[in-house]
Design an enzyme around this catalytic site. Structure first.
Site, PDB file in Angstrom:
ATOM      1  CG  ASN A 158      -5.650  -9.376   3.929  1.00 59.42           C
ATOM      2  OD1 ASN A 158      -4.775  -9.386   3.083  1.00 59.42           O
ATOM      3  ND2 ASN A 158      -5.662  -8.484   4.897  1.00 59.42           N
ATOM      4  CB  CYS A 195      -1.941  -2.155  -0.591  1.00 59.40           C
ATOM      5  SG  CYS A 195      -0.980  -1.473   0.777  1.00 59.40           S
ATOM      6  CE1 TYR A 214       7.395  -3.265   8.808  1.00 61.96           C
ATOM      7  CE2 TYR A 214       5.006  -3.098   8.743  1.00 61.96           C
ATOM      8  CZ  TYR A 214       6.160  -3.391   9.421  1.00 61.96           C
ATOM      9  OH  TYR A 214       6.098  -3.817  10.720  1.00 61.96           O
ATOM     10  CB  CYS A 228      -4.748   3.011   5.302  1.00 61.02           C
ATOM     11  SG  CYS A 228      -5.162   1.479   4.430  1.00 61.02           S
ATOM     12  CB  CYS A 245      -4.052   1.620  -3.269  1.00 59.49           C
ATOM     13  SG  CYS A 245      -4.594   2.756  -1.960  1.00 59.49           S
ATOM     14  CB  CYS A 304      -1.574   5.969   3.291  1.00 62.23           C
ATOM     15  SG  CYS A 304      -0.412   4.851   2.531  1.00 62.23           S
TER      16      CYS A 304
END
Ligand code: SF4
Length: 466
Positions: free
Chosen positions: A113, A253, A259, A399, A449, A452
């Protein structure tokens, strides 16, 4: 690309080492719990008498594995599984994991992943050394590199450590060796989550703790950034092993909390539910609204709506009924039917909405393709005013670490806030601040992170693969 305007995760991984022959079935259940992280393909690789057998295909977990497919797989004591959403490489069967690679004296299966930012470079080097590639995904490159390094080192663990040190970008990995070893690896920044659970039958590794819960494993801990963990015969035999990579200087992240992850997961010390509820509270403080009710956009806006209501004192109400059965069976042959697709999935609850001023909370706006229909449907159901509140800041940058956010698609780059508010027909539109989002996730044990949102730390190239 999906049509729902949201971002998508690249994959989920699951692995298990047991003392009884049940690994394939447990992995299947684990993948079902992780289906939200990838719906384009699924696969399971099982270790059986020094061999590794794999079944994988395009589709949802339940579509890829019929009862017969599961029966045909050996049950095994060690298995790894994967669900995929394609962001690099096309959405074909060949790009579905796990990837099984042979080397001189054995075989490994790897599920990955994340996104490897130097995958193109590594693939070229391996090609020059005679390795062949059948797929176009970076996960195949990871599996091939590990097999190559194991051959060079003549030792499975040393090979995995060496390979991990050569990878750049985001990677949470579970690897099964033909000798019934299960190895978990997380990149030095810890971009993607990875956790370990234990019970009396063995040890499991999963992208999210919800999969451990569902399969009856008690959460033990997260794999630390830059750590390798080795599991054999159902128990951890080696942990805390570090490799030489430096990572991309980011962290976990933050979109996992916004989300990507399931609300019942706990990632690096912070419950996803709590994070989203906190985001709603901070949003209520930063972006108040004069309104009668607060509604969340199902499903991922619901927890933040709860937090907004609790902090503002405005009543929480259901704004929509969600059709849970529509899945992928809805067809889109014409524009009119495409427009009604959102309505088919989310129908406003007129009894709650009519004559009310509504605060509508959503987790994020990425491409912004469905919000107009959602706001319109609320107004059509009689809402007097609709005030959009977003639980993450505007998404502005590509991203490079395992989601499909592309700078060119982002609505925040194509329209001013006012233009977008006008387009969707909302009476006001406001976003939580970056500091507010970080504050809401302040209990997380890792740095974040946020590339974005801020552009900080974003690399120039995706990964060099098509
Ligand atoms: Fe997550 Fe955004 Fe960083 Fe990608 S750039 S890893 S979506 S925070």
């Amino acid at each position: 690309m999906k049509t729902d305007g949201k971002l998508h995760e690249e994959c989920a991984v699951f692995g298990v080492s047991l003392t009884a022959d049940e690994a394939a079935g447990v992995t299947y259940n684990g993948l079902l719990a992780l289906q939200h992280r990838g719906q384009e393909g699924a696969g399971i690789a099982v270790v059986c008498e020094n061999k590794i057998l794999c079944h994988k295909d395009s589709g949802l977990v339940g579509e890829v594995f019929s009862g017969e497919d599961l029966e045909n797989l050996p049950k095994g004591r060690t298995a790894v599984g994967h669900t995929r959403y394609s962001t690099t490489g096309s959405s074909t069967k060949e790009n579905v994991g796990p990837f099984v690679t042979d080397y001189l004296t054995g075989r490994i299966a790897a599920a990955h992943n994340g996104n490897i930012t130097n995958a193109g470079e590594i693939r070229e080097k391996l090609r020059r050394n005679g390795l062949r590639f059948d797929a176009t995904s970076d996960s195949e490159v990871v599996s091939a590199l590990i097999a190559y390094c194991i051959t060079k080192e003549q030792n499975t663990l040393s090979g995995v450590i060496q390979a991990a040190g050569l990878l750049q970008g985001a990677f949470s990995l579970v690897i099964a060796s033909g000798r019934d070893k299960l190895i978990a690896v997380r990149d030095p920044s810890g971009f993607r989550p990875l956790c370990i659970g234990e019970n009396e039958t063995g040890t499991a590794v999963a992208s999210e703790s919800c999969a451990l819960d569902v399969c009856g494993f008690e959460f033990a801990r997260d794999v630390a950034p830059g750590e390798v963990v080795v599991i054999e015969n159902g128990r951890i035999i080696c942990q805390g092993i570090k490799f030489s990579g430096t990572g991309d200087g980011q962290g976990l992240c933050i979109f996992e909390y916004v989300y990507l992850a399931r609300a019942d997961s706990v990632i690096d010390g912070l419950s996803v539910y709590d994070a989203r509820f906190n985001m709603g509270g901070v949003l209520a403080e930063e972006c108040p609204a004069d309104a009668d009710i607060v509604c969340g956009v199902p499903d991922s806006g619901l927890e933040a709506a709860g937090g907004y209501s609790a902090r503002s004192g405005i009543q929480l109400a259901s704004g929509f009924v969600r059709n849970r059965y529509v899945g992928r069976s809805f067809i889109y042959p014409s524009q009119t039917q495409r427009d009604s697709a959102v309505r088919q999935k989310l129908n406003p609850l007129a009894a709650n909405i009519r004559g009310r001023r509504v605060v509508l909370v959503d987790d994020s706006i990425v491409r912004g393709t469905t919000l107009e229909k959602i706001v319109k449907s609320l107004k059509g159901a009689g809402a007097k005013e609709v005030h959009m509140r977003i639980a993450s800041p505007p998404v502005l940058h590509t991203c490079y670490y395992g989601t499909d956010i592309d700078g060119g698609d982002l609505i925040a780059n194509r329209m001013s806030l006012d233009e977008f508010r006008n387009k969707i027909g909302a009476d006001s539109l406001e976003y939580i601040s970056m500091d507010g989002l970080k504050q809401a996730c302040g209990q997380c044990a890792l740095p974040f992170c946020t590339a974005c949102f801020t552009g900080s730390g974003a690399r120039a190239g995706k990964n060099g693969l098509e």
